[in-house]
Scaffold this motif. Structure first.
Motif, PDB file in Angstrom:
ATOM      1  N   ILE A  38       0.860  -1.178   0.000  1.00 48.50           N
ATOM      2  CA  ILE A  38       0.000   0.000   0.000  1.00 48.50           C
ATOM      3  C   ILE A  38       0.899   1.231   0.000  1.00 48.50           C
ATOM      4  CG2 ILE A  38      -0.241  -0.136   2.522  1.00 48.50           C
ATOM      5  CD1 ILE A  38      -3.022   1.140   2.171  1.00 48.50           C
ATOM      6  N   SER A  39       0.721   2.086  -0.991  1.00 46.77           N
ATOM      7  CA  SER A  39       1.573   3.259  -1.160  1.00 46.77           C
ATOM      8  C   SER A  39       0.691   4.464  -1.464  1.00 46.77           C
ATOM      9  CB  SER A  39       2.588   3.025  -2.285  1.00 46.77           C
ATOM     10  OG  SER A  39       1.904   2.739  -3.507  1.00 46.77           O
ATOM     11  N   GLY A  40       1.329   5.631  -1.620  1.00 53.64           N
ATOM     12  CA  GLY A  40       0.567   6.819  -1.954  1.00 53.64           C
ATOM     13  C   GLY A  40       0.983   8.022  -1.137  1.00 53.64           C
ATOM     14  N   HIS A  41       0.095   9.020  -1.039  1.00 52.97           N
ATOM     15  CA  HIS A  41       0.419  10.231  -0.299  1.00 52.97           C
ATOM     16  C   HIS A  41      -0.800  10.720   0.486  1.00 52.97           C
ATOM     17  CE1 HIS A  41      -1.173  12.174  -4.096  1.00 52.97           C
ATOM     18  NE2 HIS A  41      -1.820  12.864  -3.185  1.00 52.97           N
ATOM     19  N   ILE A  42      -0.495  11.470   1.543  1.00 55.61           N
ATOM     20  CA  ILE A  42      -1.509  12.089   2.390  1.00 55.61           C
ATOM     21  C   ILE A  42      -1.046  13.512   2.682  1.00 55.61           C
ATOM     22  CG2 ILE A  42      -2.734  12.020   4.601  1.00 55.61           C
ATOM     23  CD1 ILE A  42      -2.096   9.001   4.670  1.00 55.61           C
ATOM     24  N   TYR A  43      -1.875  14.498   2.324  1.00 55.81           N
ATOM     25  CA  TYR A  43      -1.567  15.894   2.582  1.00 55.81           C
ATOM     26  C   TYR A  43      -2.615  16.476   3.534  1.00 55.81           C
ATOM     27  CZ  TYR A  43       1.334  15.383  -1.610  1.00 55.81           C
ATOM     28  OH  TYR A  43       2.243  14.958  -2.537  1.00 55.81           O
ATOM     29  N   ASN A  44      -2.149  17.219   4.539  1.00 58.13           N
ATOM     30  CA  ASN A  44      -3.029  17.857   5.509  1.00 58.13           C
ATOM     31  C   ASN A  44      -2.695  19.344   5.619  1.00 58.13           C
ATOM     32  OD1 ASN A  44      -4.383  15.397   6.597  1.00 58.13           O
ATOM     33  ND2 ASN A  44      -2.323  14.905   7.294  1.00 58.13           N
ATOM     34  N   ALA A  45      -3.706  20.172   5.781  1.00 57.51           N
ATOM     35  CA  ALA A  45      -3.499  21.601   6.006  1.00 57.51           C
ATOM     36  C   ALA A  45      -4.601  22.114   6.929  1.00 57.51           C
ATOM     37  CB  ALA A  45      -3.505  22.374   4.694  1.00 57.51           C
ATOM     38  N   ALA A  46      -4.256  23.065   7.805  1.00 60.28           N
ATOM     39  CA  ALA A  46      -5.239  23.608   8.750  1.00 60.28           C
ATOM     40  C   ALA A  46      -4.884  25.042   9.103  1.00 60.28           C
ATOM     41  CB  ALA A  46      -5.296  22.765  10.013  1.00 60.28           C
ATOM     42  N   LEU A  47      -5.902  25.901   9.142  1.00 63.56           N
ATOM     43  CA  LEU A  47      -5.758  27.283   9.578  1.00 63.56           C
ATOM     44  C   LEU A  47      -6.687  27.483  10.765  1.00 63.56           C
ATOM     45  CD1 LEU A  47      -4.726  30.216   9.120  1.00 63.56           C
ATOM     46  CD2 LEU A  47      -6.708  30.557   7.621  1.00 63.56           C
ATOM     47  N   GLY A  48      -6.140  27.978  11.893  1.00 63.00           N
ATOM     48  CA  GLY A  48      -6.952  28.060  13.101  1.00 63.00           C
ATOM     49  C   GLY A  48      -6.682  29.282  13.953  1.00 63.00           C
ATOM     50  N   VAL A  49      -7.602  29.507  14.895  1.00 59.06           N
ATOM     51  CA  VAL A  49      -7.509  30.602  15.861  1.00 59.06           C
ATOM     52  C   VAL A  49      -7.723  30.022  17.252  1.00 59.06           C
ATOM     53  CG1 VAL A  49      -8.510  32.774  16.647  1.00 59.06           C
ATOM     54  CG2 VAL A  49      -8.346  32.303  14.206  1.00 59.06           C
ATOM     55  N   GLU A 106     -10.788  25.784  13.884  1.00 66.61           N
ATOM     56  CA  GLU A 106      -9.938  25.765  12.701  1.00 66.61           C
ATOM     57  C   GLU A 106     -10.708  25.199  11.517  1.00 66.61           C
ATOM     58  OE1 GLU A 106      -6.664  23.145  13.806  1.00 66.61           O
ATOM     59  OE2 GLU A 106      -7.510  21.544  12.557  1.00 66.61           O
ATOM     60  N   TYR A 107     -10.166  25.445  10.339  1.00 65.95           N
ATOM     61  CA  TYR A 107     -10.699  24.824   9.127  1.00 65.95           C
ATOM     62  C   TYR A 107      -9.580  23.984   8.532  1.00 65.95           C
ATOM     63  CZ  TYR A 107     -13.300  24.056   4.848  1.00 65.95           C
ATOM     64  OH  TYR A 107     -13.984  23.454   3.820  1.00 65.95           O
ATOM     65  N   GLY A 108      -9.896  22.716   8.237  1.00 70.37           N
ATOM     66  CA  GLY A 108      -8.875  21.799   7.758  1.00 70.37           C
ATOM     67  C   GLY A 108      -9.239  21.162   6.433  1.00 70.37           C
TER      68      GLY A 108
END
Length: 283
Positions: free
Chosen positions: A225-236, A249-251
């Motif tokens: 099992i291979s591949g990629h995972i990207y995460n991003a979040a902007l919060g207060v 936050e919004y993710g």
């Protein structure tokens, strides 16, 4: 068709090492008050989910795309528990931990034919399906900056696991137009570790109000099992007390994984996006 396993690509390693050295050189600066000595964030992520599973087989006897929300009746919104922790050692280095899981299930009467794991499920078939996705990460971070801003880079590893199950009345293709109708239950359980890069920014408006931006990427080549995972979040964050605060936050997360199976290949394409709310304990 089973593809030969590829060796993990380390082409990004010189870049990551250079970034780490650059950030380490900045450690001579004074520490910033935008960082806590230790903190734990506990909360929920109300995610909008869109998931495709694709089956690919060069013989064309298997194939097609299944959308879990439209075809199998999975909920398009899911409340996801999440826990994160950060620890600062010295003035500019620390440990970051993150974990969340998405467990979903459905019981649906199909509106169209689907093929999964070598079995065809006809329209109007009664099907039960389940998909569990777990993600955890650990990274060592270097922080630099001055005044009310801190910038960080982290190197570490991410762990992910995908468990699937599908049960219902299906048919095996026997060739020459024949088929055998049977009650079928198929399951899978695969997991892997992969190298990870993290980037972060922290800004303190005052003693009680902060903003942050986090981004991370996990990528693995080769293996079952291979591949990629990207995460991003902007919060207060709002911190009315010394040891307790709250945040929103919004993710956004993009998860693209590939399975190497003995008879065919499969791809999971899942996106998550939505708001989170959490309580923050800090010391």
């Amino acid at each position: 068709m089973r593809h030969p396993a590829k060796r993990p690509s380390w082409s990004l390693l010189p870049v990551l090492v250079t970034l780490a050295l650059v950030s380490t050189a900045a450690l001579a600066q004074d520490s910033t008050p935008a960082l806590d000595r230790a903190s734990v964030r506990l909360g929920g992520y109300y995610a909008g989910v869109d998931t495709d599973v694709r089956i690919a087989d060069p013989s064309d006897t298997l194939g097609g795309t299944i959308n879990l929300e439209d075809d199998l009746g999975f909920d398009k919104n899911k409340a996801v528990p999440r826990v994160r922790a950060d620890f600062l050692f010295g003035e500019h280095q620390g440990l970051a931990l993150d974990y969340y899981n998405i467990d979903r299930a459905s019981h649906q009467v199909l509106a169209r034919d689907i093929t999964y794991d070598g079995v065809t499920y006809s329209a109007n078939a009664d099907v039960r399906a389940k998909l569990d996705f777990n993600f955890g990460s650990v990274a060592w971070r270097w922080w630099f900056g001055q005044g009310n801003d801190a910038y960080g880079i982290g190197l570490g590893a991410g762990w992910y696991r995908v468990k699937t199950a599908l049960a219902g009345d299906g048919a095996y293709d026997l060739g020459q137009g024949g088929e055998q109708v049977v009650s079928v239950a198929t399951t899978s359980n695969d997991s892997a570790w992969a190298p990870m890069l993290q980037l972060g920014w922290r800004h303190m408006f005052n003693d009680q109000l902060r903003m942050y931006l986090d981004a991370s990427g996990v990528r693995k080549n080769g293996g079952r099992i291979s591949g990629h995972i990207y995460n991003a979040a902007l919060g207060v964050e709002w911190l009315p007390w010394r040891n307790l605060g709250f945040g929103v936050e919004y993710g956004y997360s993009q998860i693209k994984l590939h399975w190497n199976r003995s008879a065919y290949d499969a791809d999971l394409d899942m996106t998550l996006s939505g708001p989170s709310a959490f309580a923050k304990l800090r010391w």
